[in-house]
Design an enzyme around this catalytic site. Structure first.
Site, PDB file in Angstrom:
ATOM      1  N   ASN B  90      -5.051  -5.463   2.607  1.00 19.93           N
ATOM      2  CA  ASN B  90      -3.616  -5.558   2.858  1.00 19.93           C
ATOM      3  C   ASN B  90      -2.782  -5.588   1.568  1.00 19.93           C
ATOM      4  OD1 ASN B  90      -1.097  -6.595   4.380  1.00 19.93           O
ATOM      5  ND2 ASN B  90      -1.554  -8.238   2.930  1.00 19.93           N
ATOM      6  N   SER B 142       1.119   2.396   5.855  1.00 16.83           N
ATOM      7  CA  SER B 142       2.553   2.305   6.116  1.00 16.83           C
ATOM      8  C   SER B 142       3.017   3.615   6.731  1.00 16.83           C
ATOM      9  CB  SER B 142       3.300   2.075   4.797  1.00 16.83           C
ATOM     10  OG  SER B 142       4.678   2.333   4.972  1.00 16.83           O
ATOM     11  N   TYR B 155       4.432   4.912  -3.599  1.00 16.13           N
ATOM     12  CA  TYR B 155       3.973   4.093  -2.466  1.00 16.13           C
ATOM     13  C   TYR B 155       3.467   4.989  -1.325  1.00 16.13           C
ATOM     14  CZ  TYR B 155       4.226   0.233   0.955  1.00 16.13           C
ATOM     15  OH  TYR B 155       3.932  -0.726   1.887  1.00 16.13           O
ATOM     16  N   ALA B 156       4.215   6.057  -1.027  1.00 13.68           N
ATOM     17  CA  ALA B 156       3.811   6.966   0.054  1.00 13.68           C
ATOM     18  C   ALA B 156       2.477   7.626  -0.256  1.00 13.68           C
ATOM     19  CB  ALA B 156       4.885   8.033   0.277  1.00 13.68           C
ATOM     20  N   ALA B 157       2.292   8.030  -1.517  1.00 14.09           N
ATOM     21  CA  ALA B 157       1.021   8.662  -1.908  1.00 14.09           C
ATOM     22  C   ALA B 157      -0.128   7.669  -1.760  1.00 14.09           C
ATOM     23  CB  ALA B 157       1.105   9.170  -3.343  1.00 14.09           C
ATOM     24  N   SER B 158       0.108   6.416  -2.171  1.00 14.54           N
ATOM     25  CA  SER B 158      -0.962   5.415  -2.059  1.00 14.54           C
ATOM     26  C   SER B 158      -1.308   5.160  -0.594  1.00 14.54           C
ATOM     27  CB  SER B 158      -0.554   4.105  -2.753  1.00 14.54           C
ATOM     28  OG  SER B 158       0.402   3.384  -2.004  1.00 14.54           O
ATOM     29  N   LYS B 159      -0.288   5.117   0.258  1.00 13.93           N
ATOM     30  CA  LYS B 159      -0.525   4.800   1.666  1.00 13.93           C
ATOM     31  C   LYS B 159      -1.130   5.981   2.426  1.00 13.93           C
ATOM     32  CE  LYS B 159       0.795   0.476   1.658  1.00 13.93           C
ATOM     33  NZ  LYS B 159      -0.173  -0.586   1.950  1.00 13.93           N
ATOM     34  N   ILE B 188       9.298  -4.175   8.595  1.00 11.20           N
ATOM     35  CA  ILE B 188       8.906  -5.497   9.101  1.00 11.20           C
ATOM     36  C   ILE B 188       9.660  -6.541   8.284  1.00 11.20           C
ATOM     37  CG2 ILE B 188       6.936  -7.061   9.495  1.00 11.20           C
ATOM     38  CD1 ILE B 188       6.705  -4.393  11.052  1.00 11.20           C
TER      39      ILE B 188
END
Lengths: 85, 248
Positions: B90, B142, B155-159, B188
């Site tokens: 997480n 995500s 962040y998008a690439a990691s997720k 959230i």
């Protein structure tokens, strides 16, 4: 009582589903017998269970032949005996 | 008590969604080892809450980027608890910026923490799971990794990477009775979005079909489902918990 070489050979044969006679001391598991990394892990786990020893997973690539596997098993069995005495 | 006497590791467990997952696992009977990066006080507070639920809690300081420390954590868990049943990856950070303003460090720290961090713990746990022929992994991704969000290329690439990792590993270990799934939250109510201005929050909520931000417990419920036997025939999947935001 069987010696450790024969015991380990039979155990490997059962996991990779081959005749024990096909596994010579220097027969290469991957190249000659088609053992994949998951089977190698099963071999390691089976040896650990049978002899109640723990072989670090870093040793996994070294389990390439029967003679190498027996050598490692003996090494850790000896370590266990030393610990107990 | 669907996780009675199971041993779980949750990364990034001291706050937000991770914290809720830790409490959910403990409330359902598991002992939980959870990692935190910096907030020792929050971690110790959570440990006390878990203990009130009658379960063991073990907070562990860990920078997810550190492969060797991740390995030590898994080893120590096996030593102290004698087993490992569940891994929830997480831990995650954001460093949102337009790509044109993004420094290499902004990119690397997010990829290393989120994606490589998932690799680090999973790689070190997988042999244990393979040997015992059981294990359950849930990765928190995500919706950004599925639909993209401006200013989140890192962040998008990691997720998105975590989703690929989840699917590939699910295929690799399925025959060993190990399931690997992912949960993709949308907006959230956590620290991660609390920094947003109220007006911006309102406009974001208007775009969510269910008209509000989600609660951490609503994400933990999806994790609970994936870790439990009720999802025994589900692997390699992503459950989206986003109030409908990503509906196309």
């Amino acid at each position: 009582m069987q010696d450790i070489d024969t015991e380990i050979r039979d155990l490997i044969a059962a996991i990779i589903e081959k005749e024990p006679e096909k596994i010579g001391p220097e027969t290469r598991f991957m190249e000659d017998l088609g053992v994949d990394s998951m089977m190698a892990l099963e071999i390691l786990a089976a040896i650990e269970k049978k002899y109640k020893i723990v072989i670090p997973e870093e040793k996994l690539p070294e389990l390439a032949t029967l003679s190498a596997t027996v050598k490692i098993a003996r090494e850790y069995l000896a370590g266990k005996k030393n610990e107990q005495s | 008590m669907i996780f009675k006497d199971k041993v779980a590791i949750v990364s990034g467990g001291s706050r937000g969604i991770g914290r809720e997952i830790v409490l959910m696992l403990a409330a359902n009977g598991a002992d939980v080892i959870f990692t935190y990066l910096a907030n020792k006080e929050a971690a110790e507070g959570l440990a006390r809450e878990v203990e009130k639920l009658g379960r063991k809690a073990c907070p562990a300081q860990l920078d997810s980027r550190d492969f060797n420390r991740s390995k030590e954590l898994i080893e120590k868990t096996k030593q102290d608890f004698g087993r490992l049943d569940v891994l929830v990856n997480n831990a995650g950070i954001t460093k949102d910026k337009a790509l044109m303003m993004m420094a290499k460090e902004d990119w690397s720290s997010v990829i290393d923490t989120n994606l490589t961090g998932t690799f680090n713990l999973t790689r070190n746990a997988i042999v244990t799971f393979l040997k015992q022929k059981s294990g359950n992994i849930v990765n928190i991704t995500s919706i950004t990794g599925m639909i993209g969000m401006a200013r989140q290329t890192n962040y998008a690439a990691s997720k998105a990477g975590i989703i690929g990792f989840t699917k590939a590993l699910a295929k690799e270990v399925a025959s060993y009775n190990i399931r690997v799934n992912a949960v993709a939250p949308g907006f959230i109510d956590t620290d991660m979005v609390s920094g947003l201005k109220e007006e911006y929050r309102k406009s974001l909520a208007q775009n969510i079909p269910l008209g509000r931000f989600g609660k951490t417990a609503e994400v933990a419920n999806a994790v609970k489902f994936l870790l439990g036997d009720e999802s025994a025939f589900i692997t390699g999947q992503v459950i989206v918990v986003d109030g409908g935001l990503s509906i196309r």
